[in-house]
Design an enzyme around this catalytic site. Sequence first.
Site, short mmCIF file in Angstrom:
data_model
loop_
_atom_site.label_atom_id
_atom_site.label_comp_id
_atom_site.label_asym_id
_atom_site.label_seq_id
_atom_site.Cartn_x
_atom_site.Cartn_y
_atom_site.Cartn_z
N GLY A 227 -6.47 11.35 8.97
CA GLY A 227 -7.49 10.48 9.57
C GLY A 227 -8.61 10.21 8.57
O GLY A 227 -8.50 10.51 7.39
N ARG B 176 0.85 -1.19 0.00
CA ARG B 176 0.00 0.00 0.00
C ARG B 176 0.89 1.25 0.00
O ARG B 176 0.60 2.23 -0.71
CB ARG B 176 -0.92 0.00 1.24
CG ARG B 176 -1.80 1.22 1.40
CD ARG B 176 -2.79 1.36 0.27
NE ARG B 176 -3.68 2.50 0.47
CZ ARG B 176 -4.96 2.37 0.81
NH1 ARG B 176 -5.50 1.17 0.96
NH2 ARG B 176 -5.71 3.44 1.00
N THR C 281 -14.25 15.88 0.04
CA THR C 281 -15.68 16.12 0.29
C THR C 281 -16.22 14.89 1.01
O THR C 281 -15.80 13.76 0.74
CB THR C 281 -16.46 16.26 -1.03
OG1 THR C 281 -16.36 15.03 -1.77
CG2 THR C 281 -15.92 17.39 -1.88
N HIS C 282 -17.13 15.12 1.95
CA HIS C 282 -17.77 13.99 2.64
C HIS C 282 -19.26 14.26 2.71
O HIS C 282 -19.67 15.36 3.09
CB HIS C 282 -17.17 13.83 4.05
CG HIS C 282 -17.73 12.68 4.80
ND1 HIS C 282 -17.66 11.38 4.34
CD2 HIS C 282 -18.41 12.62 5.97
CE1 HIS C 282 -18.28 10.58 5.18
NE2 HIS C 282 -18.73 11.30 6.19
C1 GRF Z 1 -19.78 11.95 -3.12
O1 GRF Z 1 -20.96 12.18 -2.35
C2 GRF Z 1 -18.60 11.87 -2.20
O2 GRF Z 1 -18.63 12.75 -1.11
C3 GRF Z 1 -18.74 10.45 -1.71
O3 GRF Z 1 -19.14 9.70 -2.84
C4 GRF Z 1 -19.79 10.57 -3.76
C5 GRF Z 1 -18.97 10.56 -5.02
O4 GRF Z 1 -19.75 11.12 -6.00
N1 GRF Z 1 -17.49 9.97 -1.16
P1 GRF Z 1 -19.10 11.46 -7.45
O5 GRF Z 1 -18.12 10.34 -7.80
O6 GRF Z 1 -18.40 12.78 -7.32
O7 GRF Z 1 -20.30 11.51 -8.36
#
Ligand code: GRF
Length: 206
Positions: free
Chosen positions: A149, A71, A114-115
């Site tokens: 994290g 990894r 993004t989450h």
């Molecule tokens: C997004 O909501 C992201 O935050 C999550 O999975 C989704 C990915 O969507 N991890 P995309 O690939 O950008 O359409």
Amino acid sequence: ARIVVLVSGSGTNLQALIDAENAEKARSSAPAFGATVVAVGADRTDIQGLDRAEQAGIPTFALRVKDFATRAEWDRALRDKVAEYEPDLVVSAGFMKLLGADFLAAFDGRVINTHPALSPSFPGMHGPADALAYGVKVTGCTVFFVAGGVDDGPVVAQAAVPVEPGDDVESLHERIKTAERALLVDVVGRLARQGWTIDNRKVTFQ
Ligand code: GRF
């Protein structure tokens, strides 16, 4: 600002960034976005996110963990490949691998993610499902700086999204993704145009 975007799936967040950049080019009156996607990387091949990049004429690369002995070697190879494009900002948007210490050391403080939940609630791979199962009435999305994290780095911005009666995971995640795409474009544009500082987890635009 030069950004490299990392994807693992449909790439709708990536598409929002590409569209924002094209809107700036198409209409000189459009507010300056200030960022250009210089490359798109993935941890797998044949995903729509890579197709979207190719359609936009953006260089792509895919590095699969299973093609590397360890990894850590994958992490270093990803670091070296991303470094070739000399990014000002790395945007992990729907990228399903944890970036390792070597990668983060190379791009320290310049990697955002993004989450699809309101951090620190519901970290990990199933944010929308966990929010639905918990029974919250409001969830949302978070853009944050990756600090090693799982979804726990300094928060840049968040948007609230209501959970509607009758929602299932798909309908809720789609509603979240609509807010998430707008949030990501706003944040990337502001980081690109204004620069930022991070002090004790507090992010300040300059
Ligand atoms: C997004 O909501 C992201 O935050 C999550 O999975 C989704 C990915 O969507 N991890 P995309 O690939 O950008 O359409």
